[in-house]
Design a protein around this motif. Structure first.
Motif, PDB file in Angstrom:
ATOM      1  N   ASN A  20       0.856  -1.182   0.000  1.00 28.97           N
ATOM      2  CA  ASN A  20       0.000   0.000   0.000  1.00 28.97           C
ATOM      3  C   ASN A  20       0.894   1.233   0.000  1.00 28.97           C
ATOM      4  OD1 ASN A  20      -1.727   2.124   0.620  1.00 28.97           O
ATOM      5  ND2 ASN A  20      -2.954   0.905   2.026  1.00 28.97           N
ATOM      6  N   LEU A  21       0.866   1.983  -1.091  1.00 31.31           N
ATOM      7  CA  LEU A  21       1.721   3.164  -1.233  1.00 31.31           C
ATOM      8  C   LEU A  21       1.380   4.279  -0.249  1.00 31.31           C
ATOM      9  CD1 LEU A  21       1.944   3.403  -5.130  1.00 31.31           C
ATOM     10  CD2 LEU A  21       3.635   2.490  -3.535  1.00 31.31           C
ATOM     11  N   LEU A  22       0.232   4.184   0.395  1.00 26.69           N
ATOM     12  CA  LEU A  22      -0.170   5.208   1.371  1.00 26.69           C
ATOM     13  C   LEU A  22       0.249   4.858   2.789  1.00 26.69           C
ATOM     14  CD1 LEU A  22      -3.773   5.898   0.011  1.00 26.69           C
ATOM     15  CD2 LEU A  22      -1.657   7.159  -0.473  1.00 26.69           C
ATOM     16  N   MET A  23       0.939   3.719   2.942  1.00 26.58           N
ATOM     17  CA  MET A  23       1.326   3.237   4.270  1.00 26.58           C
ATOM     18  C   MET A  23       2.841   3.059   4.405  1.00 26.58           C
ATOM     19  SD  MET A  23      -1.490   3.109   5.951  1.00 26.58           S
ATOM     20  CE  MET A  23      -1.185   2.085   7.377  1.00 26.58           C
ATOM     21  N   GLY A  24       3.594   4.023   3.906  1.00 25.23           N
ATOM     22  CA  GLY A  24       5.044   4.012   4.084  1.00 25.23           C
ATOM     23  C   GLY A  24       5.700   2.772   3.516  1.00 25.23           C
ATOM     24  N   ASP A  25       6.462   2.072   4.354  1.00 27.99           N
ATOM     25  CA  ASP A  25       7.242   0.916   3.913  1.00 27.99           C
ATOM     26  C   ASP A  25       6.390  -0.249   3.432  1.00 27.99           C
ATOM     27  OD1 ASP A  25       9.585   2.291   4.475  1.00 27.99           O
ATOM     28  OD2 ASP A  25       9.834   1.368   6.456  1.00 27.99           O
ATOM     29  N   VAL A  48       3.754  -7.748 -12.122  1.00 30.62           N
ATOM     30  CA  VAL A  48       2.487  -7.096 -11.822  1.00 30.62           C
ATOM     31  C   VAL A  48       2.597  -6.291 -10.538  1.00 30.62           C
ATOM     32  CG1 VAL A  48       0.063  -7.523 -11.243  1.00 30.62           C
ATOM     33  CG2 VAL A  48       1.181  -8.924 -12.968  1.00 30.62           C
ATOM     34  N   ASP A  49       2.096  -5.066 -10.578  1.00 25.87           N
ATOM     35  CA  ASP A  49       1.909  -4.253  -9.382  1.00 25.87           C
ATOM     36  C   ASP A  49       0.577  -4.700  -8.803  1.00 25.87           C
ATOM     37  OD1 ASP A  49       0.897  -2.327  -7.640  1.00 25.87           O
ATOM     38  OD2 ASP A  49       1.181  -0.654  -8.996  1.00 25.87           O
ATOM     39  N   GLY A  50       0.638  -5.523  -7.757  1.00 25.06           N
ATOM     40  CA  GLY A  50      -0.573  -6.113  -7.196  1.00 25.06           C
ATOM     41  C   GLY A  50      -1.266  -5.268  -6.152  1.00 25.06           C
ATOM     42  N   GLY A  51      -0.649  -4.156  -5.733  1.00 29.81           N
ATOM     43  CA  GLY A  51      -1.281  -3.340  -4.709  1.00 29.81           C
ATOM     44  C   GLY A  51      -1.573  -4.140  -3.461  1.00 29.81           C
ATOM     45  N   THR A  52      -2.797  -4.046  -2.964  1.00 33.80           N
ATOM     46  CA  THR A  52      -3.162  -4.713  -1.710  1.00 33.80           C
ATOM     47  C   THR A  52      -4.147  -5.864  -1.900  1.00 33.80           C
ATOM     48  OG1 THR A  52      -4.950  -3.135  -1.318  1.00 33.80           O
ATOM     49  CG2 THR A  52      -2.797  -2.619  -0.350  1.00 33.80           C
ATOM     50  N   ARG A  66       5.198 -20.637 -11.508  1.00 31.66           N
ATOM     51  CA  ARG A  66       5.932 -20.212 -10.319  1.00 31.66           C
ATOM     52  C   ARG A  66       5.492 -18.800  -9.961  1.00 31.66           C
ATOM     53  NH1 ARG A  66      12.289 -18.830  -9.652  1.00 31.66           N
ATOM     54  NH2 ARG A  66      12.192 -18.495  -7.418  1.00 31.66           N
ATOM     55  N   LEU A  67       5.429 -18.521  -8.667  1.00 31.50           N
ATOM     56  CA  LEU A  67       5.043 -17.202  -8.168  1.00 31.50           C
ATOM     57  C   LEU A  67       6.162 -16.651  -7.306  1.00 31.50           C
ATOM     58  CD1 LEU A  67       2.898 -14.961  -7.656  1.00 31.50           C
ATOM     59  CD2 LEU A  67       2.106 -16.352  -5.718  1.00 31.50           C
ATOM     60  N   LEU A  68       6.532 -15.413  -7.576  1.00 34.35           N
ATOM     61  CA  LEU A  68       7.499 -14.708  -6.746  1.00 34.35           C
ATOM     62  C   LEU A  68       6.795 -13.458  -6.224  1.00 34.35           C
ATOM     63  CD1 LEU A  68      11.227 -14.189  -7.512  1.00 34.35           C
ATOM     64  CD2 LEU A  68       9.882 -12.440  -6.396  1.00 34.35           C
ATOM     65  N   VAL A  69       6.615 -13.384  -4.915  1.00 34.35           N
ATOM     66  CA  VAL A  69       5.924 -12.266  -4.275  1.00 34.35           C
ATOM     67  C   VAL A  69       6.964 -11.348  -3.662  1.00 34.35           C
ATOM     68  CG1 VAL A  69       4.333 -11.616  -2.416  1.00 34.35           C
ATOM     69  CG2 VAL A  69       3.883 -13.660  -3.790  1.00 34.35           C
ATOM     70  N   ILE A  70       6.780 -10.043  -3.851  1.00 39.93           N
ATOM     71  CA  ILE A  70       7.646  -9.045  -3.227  1.00 39.93           C
ATOM     72  C   ILE A  70       6.775  -8.263  -2.253  1.00 39.93           C
ATOM     73  CG2 ILE A  70       9.260  -7.160  -3.589  1.00 39.93           C
ATOM     74  CD1 ILE A  70       9.242  -7.960  -6.610  1.00 39.93           C
ATOM     75  N   ASP A  71       7.234  -8.175  -0.986  1.00 42.38           N
ATOM     76  CA  ASP A  71       6.410  -7.520   0.029  1.00 42.38           C
ATOM     77  C   ASP A  71       7.278  -7.114   1.218  1.00 42.38           C
ATOM     78  OD1 ASP A  71       4.104  -6.564   1.248  1.00 42.38           O
ATOM     79  OD2 ASP A  71       3.184  -8.530   1.521  1.00 42.38           O
ATOM     80  N   ALA A  72       6.762  -6.223   2.028  1.00 38.59           N
ATOM     81  CA  ALA A  72       7.386  -5.915   3.317  1.00 38.59           C
ATOM     82  C   ALA A  72       7.106  -7.092   4.239  1.00 38.59           C
ATOM     83  CB  ALA A  72       6.811  -4.622   3.888  1.00 38.59           C
ATOM     84  N   LEU A  73       8.139  -7.551   4.957  1.00 39.21           N
ATOM     85  CA  LEU A  73       7.998  -8.725   5.815  1.00 39.21           C
ATOM     86  C   LEU A  73       8.526  -8.431   7.209  1.00 39.21           C
ATOM     87  CD1 LEU A  73       9.385 -11.425   3.357  1.00 39.21           C
ATOM     88  CD2 LEU A  73       6.992 -10.965   3.883  1.00 39.21           C
ATOM     89  N   ASP A 131       8.536   1.626   9.100  1.00 37.83           N
ATOM     90  CA  ASP A 131       7.318   2.363   9.401  1.00 37.83           C
ATOM     91  C   ASP A 131       6.226   2.041   8.386  1.00 37.83           C
ATOM     92  OD1 ASP A 131       5.437   4.175  10.308  1.00 37.83           O
ATOM     93  OD2 ASP A 131       6.506   5.941   9.565  1.00 37.83           O
ATOM     94  N   CYS A 132       5.139   1.436   8.859  1.00 37.50           N
ATOM     95  CA  CYS A 132       3.994   1.117   8.000  1.00 37.50           C
ATOM     96  C   CYS A 132       2.760   1.899   8.454  1.00 37.50           C
ATOM     97  CB  CYS A 132       3.723  -0.386   8.002  1.00 37.50           C
ATOM     98  SG  CYS A 132       4.990  -1.340   7.167  1.00 37.50           S
ATOM     99  N   HIS A 133       2.955   3.157   8.768  1.00 33.16           N
ATOM    100  CA  HIS A 133       1.861   4.054   9.145  1.00 33.16           C
ATOM    101  C   HIS A 133       1.568   4.977   7.968  1.00 33.16           C
ATOM    102  CE1 HIS A 133       3.440   2.687  13.051  1.00 33.16           C
ATOM    103  NE2 HIS A 133       2.156   2.729  13.389  1.00 33.16           N
ATOM    104  N   PRO A 134       0.419   5.658   7.992  1.00 28.00           N
ATOM    105  CA  PRO A 134       0.083   6.522   6.860  1.00 28.00           C
ATOM    106  C   PRO A 134       1.197   7.519   6.538  1.00 28.00           C
ATOM    107  CG  PRO A 134      -1.823   6.286   8.286  1.00 28.00           C
ATOM    108  CD  PRO A 134      -0.665   5.641   8.997  1.00 28.00           C
ATOM    109  N   SER A 135       1.770   7.349   5.370  1.00 26.00           N
ATOM    110  CA  SER A 135       2.800   8.247   4.840  1.00 26.00           C
ATOM    111  C   SER A 135       3.093   7.815   3.419  1.00 26.00           C
ATOM    112  CB  SER A 135       4.077   8.208   5.696  1.00 26.00           C
ATOM    113  OG  SER A 135       4.652   6.920   5.679  1.00 26.00           O
ATOM    114  N   ILE A 136       3.714   8.704   2.667  1.00 22.57           N
ATOM    115  CA  ILE A 136       4.074   8.417   1.283  1.00 22.57           C
ATOM    116  C   ILE A 136       5.582   8.215   1.216  1.00 22.57           C
ATOM    117  CG2 ILE A 136       4.078   9.287  -1.090  1.00 22.57           C
ATOM    118  CD1 ILE A 136       1.273   8.844  -0.079  1.00 22.57           C
ATOM    119  N   GLY A 137       6.012   7.179   0.539  1.00 22.29           N
ATOM    120  CA  GLY A 137       7.434   6.923   0.347  1.00 22.29           C
ATOM    121  C   GLY A 137       7.987   5.945   1.365  1.00 22.29           C
TER     122      GLY A 137
END
Length: 175
Positions: A20-25, A48-52, A66-73, A131-137
């Motif tokens: 989520n681009l609106l939730m920081g990291d 693919v940009d899968g968003g949320t 095969r599936l490769l997922v990229i995410d904050a972990l 930081d995964c709180h509301p913020s951009i970037g």
């Protein structure tokens, strides 16, 4: 006893950037997918940009070998630490990947596999967020890790394509 015929996959490798681009990291996977999209890559590899929304991509996931997922972990390491996890190595019943995306990745994979038998392999690549709180970037440590994460994904693609060095080509005029 009837046998179910397994269809051929439409994609050899689906790379799905989540976040989520609106939730920081939390936007890490989307930023990584955006960095990969300009590359010219072999056919049958989809980025693919899968968003949320994992469920929105259920059909595409079920048609990918095969599936490769990229995410904050979250892994309790310093922010920006990189992770590579094979989903099948995680014990069943673990809710480790039930995040803001609304449904566990393992649940979506189980649904996909029940339809087509695919994906046969699932890999998750990510970085520890600060930081995964509301913020951009992205925060500074996660932004610093992003190029390394993208290189790790490129490495996975090269392995998938039998180590061909020129498997991804940067478009002219990009760095």
């Amino acid at each position: 006893m009837s046998r179910r015929c397994q269809p051929a996959p439409e994609s050899e490798l689906l790379i799905l950037g989540l976040g989520n681009l609106l939730m920081g990291d939390d936007g890490l996977g989307v930023y990584a997918a955006e960095k990969l999209l300009p590359f010219r890559h072999p056919p049958k590899i989809d980025i693919v940009d899968g968003g949320t929304s994992l469920l929105f991509y259920l059909e595409q996931i079920s048609r990918s070998r095969r599936l490769l997922v990229i995410d904050a972990l979250l892994g309790n390491e310093p922010p920006g630490s990189l992770y590579r996890i094979d989903l099948d190595d995680i014990s069943e019943g673990t809710d480790s990947f039930r995040t803001a995306h609304g449904i566990a990745l393992s649940d979506v994979i189980a649904l996909a596999r029940s339809h087509t038998g695919f994906p046969s392999q699932v890999t998750i690549i990510g970085a520890e967020p600060l930081d995964c709180h509301p913020s951009i970037g992205l925060s500074p440590p996660v932004a610093a890790a992003l190029p390394l994460l993208v290189e790790q994904v490129v490495h996975e693609i090269r392995i998938h394509c039998n180590q061909k060095e020129n498997v991804l080509v940067r478009p002219v005029g990009t760095s």
